[in-house]
Design an enzyme around this catalytic site. Structure first.
Site, short mmCIF file in Angstrom:
data_model
loop_
_atom_site.label_atom_id
_atom_site.label_comp_id
_atom_site.label_asym_id
_atom_site.label_seq_id
_atom_site.Cartn_x
_atom_site.Cartn_y
_atom_site.Cartn_z
N GLU A 1 0.52 5.81 -21.58
CA GLU A 1 1.75 6.52 -21.92
C GLU A 1 2.77 5.64 -22.64
O GLU A 1 3.72 6.14 -23.23
CB GLU A 1 2.37 7.16 -20.68
N LYS B 1 7.46 1.37 -17.93
CA LYS B 1 6.15 0.68 -17.99
C LYS B 1 6.07 -0.20 -19.24
O LYS B 1 5.56 -1.32 -19.19
CB LYS B 1 5.01 1.70 -17.98
N TYR C 1 9.79 7.05 -17.23
CA TYR C 1 8.62 6.39 -16.62
C TYR C 1 7.92 5.51 -17.65
O TYR C 1 7.71 4.31 -17.41
CB TYR C 1 7.64 7.44 -16.06
N1 LIG Z 1 -2.63 7.66 -11.97
C1 LIG Z 1 -2.86 7.61 -13.27
O1 LIG Z 1 -3.34 8.59 -13.87
C2 LIG Z 1 -2.59 6.33 -14.03
C3 LIG Z 1 -3.06 6.23 -15.33
C4 LIG Z 1 -2.83 5.04 -16.04
C5 LIG Z 1 -2.15 4.00 -15.45
N2 LIG Z 1 -1.67 4.12 -14.18
C6 LIG Z 1 -0.94 2.98 -13.61
O2 LIG Z 1 -1.66 2.53 -12.48
C7 LIG Z 1 -0.75 1.98 -11.52
C8 LIG Z 1 -1.02 2.61 -10.17
O3 LIG Z 1 -0.85 4.01 -10.30
P1 LIG Z 1 -1.24 5.02 -9.11
O4 LIG Z 1 -1.61 6.29 -9.74
O5 LIG Z 1 -2.16 4.36 -8.17
O6 LIG Z 1 0.18 5.17 -8.42
P2 LIG Z 1 0.59 5.69 -6.97
O7 LIG Z 1 1.93 6.30 -7.14
O8 LIG Z 1 -0.51 6.49 -6.34
O9 LIG Z 1 0.70 4.34 -6.11
C9 LIG Z 1 1.71 3.41 -6.30
C10 LIG Z 1 1.75 2.51 -5.08
O10 LIG Z 1 2.75 1.51 -5.30
C11 LIG Z 1 3.55 1.39 -4.13
N3 LIG Z 1 4.88 0.92 -4.56
C12 LIG Z 1 5.81 1.61 -5.28
N4 LIG Z 1 6.89 0.84 -5.49
C13 LIG Z 1 6.63 -0.36 -4.92
C14 LIG Z 1 7.35 -1.58 -4.82
N5 LIG Z 1 8.56 -1.71 -5.36
N6 LIG Z 1 6.76 -2.61 -4.19
C15 LIG Z 1 5.53 -2.49 -3.61
N7 LIG Z 1 4.82 -1.37 -3.66
C16 LIG Z 1 5.35 -0.32 -4.31
C17 LIG Z 1 3.57 2.77 -3.51
O11 LIG Z 1 3.88 2.73 -2.13
C18 LIG Z 1 2.13 3.23 -3.79
O12 LIG Z 1 1.27 2.85 -2.74
C19 LIG Z 1 0.65 2.23 -12.07
O13 LIG Z 1 1.11 1.09 -12.70
C20 LIG Z 1 0.45 3.33 -13.11
O14 LIG Z 1 1.40 3.22 -14.14
C21 LIG Z 1 -1.88 5.27 -13.45
#
Ligand SMILES: NC(=O)c1ccc[n+]([C@@H]2O[C@H](COP(=O)([O-])OP(=O)(O)OC[C@H]3O[C@@H](n4cnc5c(N)ncnc54)[C@H](O)[C@@H]3O)[C@@H](O)[C@H]2O)c1
Length: 342
Positions: free
Chosen positions: A127, A153, A149
């Site tokens: 994104e 990132k 968001y």
């Molecule tokens: N889900 C998707 O489709 C997707 C796609 C591409 C990239 N990403 C990236 O992958 C990464 C993980 O995404 P996800 O889908 O697992 O997210 P998620 O929201 O399921 O999990 C995020 C985790 O981070 C923890 N967290 C949040 N803020 C925090 C902080 N300040 N300190 C410590 N822990 C903290 C939360 O408790 C949670 O367990 C992110 O960086 C996201 O941008 C996700």
């Protein structure tokens, strides 16, 4: 290798921990997670009995907490999956996104630099490139984030670049596509729709559902992050993509068919994201593939299994959707469109 996965109680982080423990019997895996609304201990319950796994609660912006875990668990590599991740939430309030996705990344970079941790993998997203009608983004494409968001990132990614250029901090950035699979917090398209349909509740489709997303199974996303950790070059960015573009309305039809539900459970609503709704994401991933990585999960099979997983793991998601915080968000964001079907 002793690896710290920050955000390991979330969707991608927890699946990454499973993959590391299964694929690398020599690895020790530690998690540092703040347990925000999106992080749940039930998501890593199956890992807690593994003697090569440790959990710590704490925030990535808390440098002292991060230092303590790195030292106590003799960490040799850090993978940052901790983030505020929900686009729709960032349109309502962006402060938490900047705190975690910008200041948190800054704190991790500082600690890694100071403690000379040999490798940091920062997990980011397609994104950051914004939307494109044609073609596919490469790692060289300009960053044009369209929501708070994705802007937060992009800022984290740029900090990683700056730390590599300024201090030779050994950081690799991965940018993954839309990810699906088990243990996804039930507010993202597939997990949200699957759980609502199981309950015979209507699902909100923005406009005609014409948005195009590029999907990747969480196991393949996790193996891409693992490949970047072991084979990626510091200072480099690697797109993690399965080249699997689907129109959202097609995904909705697959969900309905798999769960045996009809079109009467689909409600078209005006797009609450308005101008911030990217129409199409697409990435080229040849750079990561040249390191020997390739996705393994065929889309139809992976999506079918994921939908079945939500149907069969109601004990995981029902306590989450019952929380007042979850209900309040759904009401605030989808209430105007769904009305009495909320
Ligand atoms: N889900 C998707 O489709 C997707 C796609 C591409 C990239 N990403 C990236 O992958 C990464 C993980 O995404 P996800 O889908 O697992 O997210 P998620 O929201 O399921 O999990 C995020 C985790 O981070 C923890 N967290 C949040 N803020 C925090 C902080 N300040 N300190 C410590 N822990 C903290 C939360 O408790 C949670 O367990 C992110 O960086 C996201 O941008 C996700």
């Amino acid at each position: 290798m002793n690896i710290l996965v920050t955000g390991g109680a979330g969707f991608i982080g927890s699946n990454l921990c499973r993959l590391l423990l299964e694929e690398h019997p020599e690895d020790q895996v530690s998690v540092l997670d703040a347990l925000t609304y999106a992080g749940n201990l039930s998501t890593i319950e199956d890992l807690e009995t593994n003697e090569r796994f440790r959990f710590h609660q704490g925030r990535i912006e808390d440098g002292a907490a991060v230092r303590r875990v790195l030292k106590d668990d003799h960490i040799e590599a850090l993978i940052n999956c901790a983030a505020e991740t929900h686009n729709d939430r960032s349109l309502l309030e962006a402060g938490d996104f900047l705190a975690t996705n910008v200041m948190g990344v800054y704190e991790l970079l500082e600690v890694v630099r100071e403690m000379k941790i040999p490798k940091l993998v920062h997990v980011s997203t397609d994104e950051v490139y914004g939307s494109t009608a044609t073609g596919a983004f490469t790692e060289e494409s300009p960053l044009k984030p369209n929501t708070p968001y994705s802007a937060s990132k992009a800022a984290g990614d740029l900090l990683c670049r700056a730390y590599f250029v300024s201090y030779e901090t050994p950081v690799v950035v991965t940018r993954g596509g839309n990810t699906y699979g088990p243990y996804q917090y039930p507010e993202k398209l597939i997990s949200f729709f699957a759980t609502r349909l199981v309950e015979d509740k209507k699902v909100p489709v923005y406009g005609e559902g014409e948005q195009v997303r590029e999907w990747i199974h969480v196991r393949d996303h996790a193996s891409g992050i693992d490949a970047a950790l072991r084979k990626g070059e510091s200072g480099q960015i690697y797109n993690v993509s399965d080249k699997n573009e689907r129109v959202n309305k097609e995904i909705v039809q697959i969900l309905l068919a798999r769960l045996g539900k009809g079109d009467e459970l689909v409600k078209k609503i005006p797009d609450p994201r308005k101008g911030a709704h990217d129409m199409r994401y697409s990435m080229a991933s040849e750079k990561l593939r040249s390191l020997g990585w390739a996705p393994q999960v065929p889309f139809e099979e992976g999506l079918g299994d994921a939908i079945d997983w939500y149907a069969h793991h109601q004990n995981w998601w029902r306590p989450i959707v019952a929380k007042p915080e979850f209900q309040a968000f759904i009401k605030r964001f989808y209430g105007p469109g769904l009305g009495e079907d909320l």
